[in-house]
Scaffold this active site. Structure first.
Site, mmCIF file in Angstrom:
data_model
loop_
_atom_site.group_PDB
_atom_site.id
_atom_site.type_symbol
_atom_site.label_atom_id
_atom_site.label_comp_id
_atom_site.label_asym_id
_atom_site.label_seq_id
_atom_site.Cartn_x
_atom_site.Cartn_y
_atom_site.Cartn_z
ATOM 1 N N HIS A 24 36.936 41.942 37.743
ATOM 2 C CA HIS A 24 37.832 41.508 38.756
ATOM 3 C C HIS A 24 38.179 42.688 39.829
ATOM 4 O O HIS A 24 38.740 43.792 39.042
ATOM 5 C CB HIS A 24 38.432 40.718 38.546
ATOM 6 C CG HIS A 24 39.728 40.751 37.462
ATOM 7 N ND1 HIS A 24 40.660 41.270 37.906
ATOM 8 C CD2 HIS A 24 39.846 40.237 36.219
ATOM 9 C CE1 HIS A 24 41.475 41.326 36.246
ATOM 10 N NE2 HIS A 24 40.847 40.807 35.927
ATOM 11 N N ASP A 59 41.462 41.373 41.568
ATOM 12 C CA ASP A 59 42.224 41.687 41.582
ATOM 13 C C ASP A 59 43.441 41.366 40.911
ATOM 14 O O ASP A 59 43.440 41.964 40.297
ATOM 15 C CB ASP A 59 42.684 39.479 42.475
ATOM 16 C CG ASP A 59 41.920 38.689 40.993
ATOM 17 O OD1 ASP A 59 41.040 39.403 40.454
ATOM 18 O OD2 ASP A 59 42.373 37.639 41.049
ATOM 19 N N ASP A 76 43.444 46.873 33.464
ATOM 20 C CA ASP A 76 42.777 45.155 33.893
ATOM 21 C C ASP A 76 42.557 45.481 35.511
ATOM 22 O O ASP A 76 43.767 44.321 35.960
ATOM 23 C CB ASP A 76 44.293 44.375 33.802
ATOM 24 C CG ASP A 76 43.907 42.758 33.465
ATOM 25 O OD1 ASP A 76 42.521 42.578 33.220
ATOM 26 O OD2 ASP A 76 44.700 42.209 33.731
ATOM 27 N N GLU A 83 40.442 36.522 39.646
ATOM 28 C CA GLU A 83 40.189 36.703 38.544
ATOM 29 C C GLU A 83 41.427 35.387 37.835
ATOM 30 O O GLU A 83 42.000 35.078 37.126
ATOM 31 C CB GLU A 83 39.468 37.148 37.641
ATOM 32 C CG GLU A 83 39.250 37.086 36.150
ATOM 33 C CD GLU A 83 40.734 37.252 35.285
ATOM 34 O OE1 GLU A 83 40.850 37.494 33.900
ATOM 35 O OE2 GLU A 83 41.666 37.963 35.545
#
Length: 175
Positions: free
Chosen positions: A95, A97, A128, A161
């Site tokens: 992801h 975002d 992340d 996400e």
């Protein structure tokens, strides 16, 4: 498989191409829709998605398809389809975002300012999950460069996400 050659290829790609892209990605405050309801108007999610799309188009193996998919009112989805030579299919997911900024960073560190310190990159989203596309395509490319057959690889990079993935199912249905 020559693991030394693969290691050199991955290290060179990481240092020369991926880290600079991740630094640019960290600078983009593309907060997940739950934390930025006006994400579309702000354009940060679009900037992050375009950054990854451009890199994927340059670094995907020949014959790959790279698409930035859009559905009305939904965050974008980066879709990369890498042809394989083995009768199987692997899904690689990530992801783009991010969680919002917060206080409490160590001295000299801020969420939207990338900092390389002791060989580590600090900044919001790099670990992340900003690296997922880069790592996935680099691994596939390393196999390709050595002529090692692999399965078809489908890479999905979603953009909601951190908000519970409310847009992912709609994109999967559309695909």
């Amino acid at each position: 498989m020559n693991t030394e050659n693969i290691g050199r290829y991955v290290e060179r790609t990481w240092d020369d191409s991926i880290v600079p892209q991740l630094m640019d990605y960290v600078r983009i405050p593309n907060k997940s829709p739950l934390f930025d309801p006006d994400w579309e108007a702000h354009g940060h999610m679009e900037a992050a998605a375009q950054l990854m799309r451009r890199w994927a188009e340059t670094h995907a193996v020949p014959g790959s398809t790279v698409e930035l998919l859009r559905l009305p009112g939904r965050t974008p989805l980066l879709f990369v389809d890498v042809p394989g030579q083995v009768d199987d299919c692997v899904l690689l997911y990530g992801h783009l975002d991010k969680q919002p900024e917060f206080t409490g960073w160590s001295d000299g560190l801020e969420p939207w300012t990338p900092v390389l310190r002791d060989g580590k990159l600090y900044g919001r989203g790099g670990a992340d999950d900003g690296y997922a596309l880069f790592g996935s395509l680099t691994a596939i490319r390393a196999l390709h460069e050595q002529g090692i057959p692999h399965a078809r690889c489908v890479i999905l990079i979603e953009a909601s996400e951190e908000s519970g993935s409310p847009d992912l199912e709609a994109h999967i249905d559309a695909l």
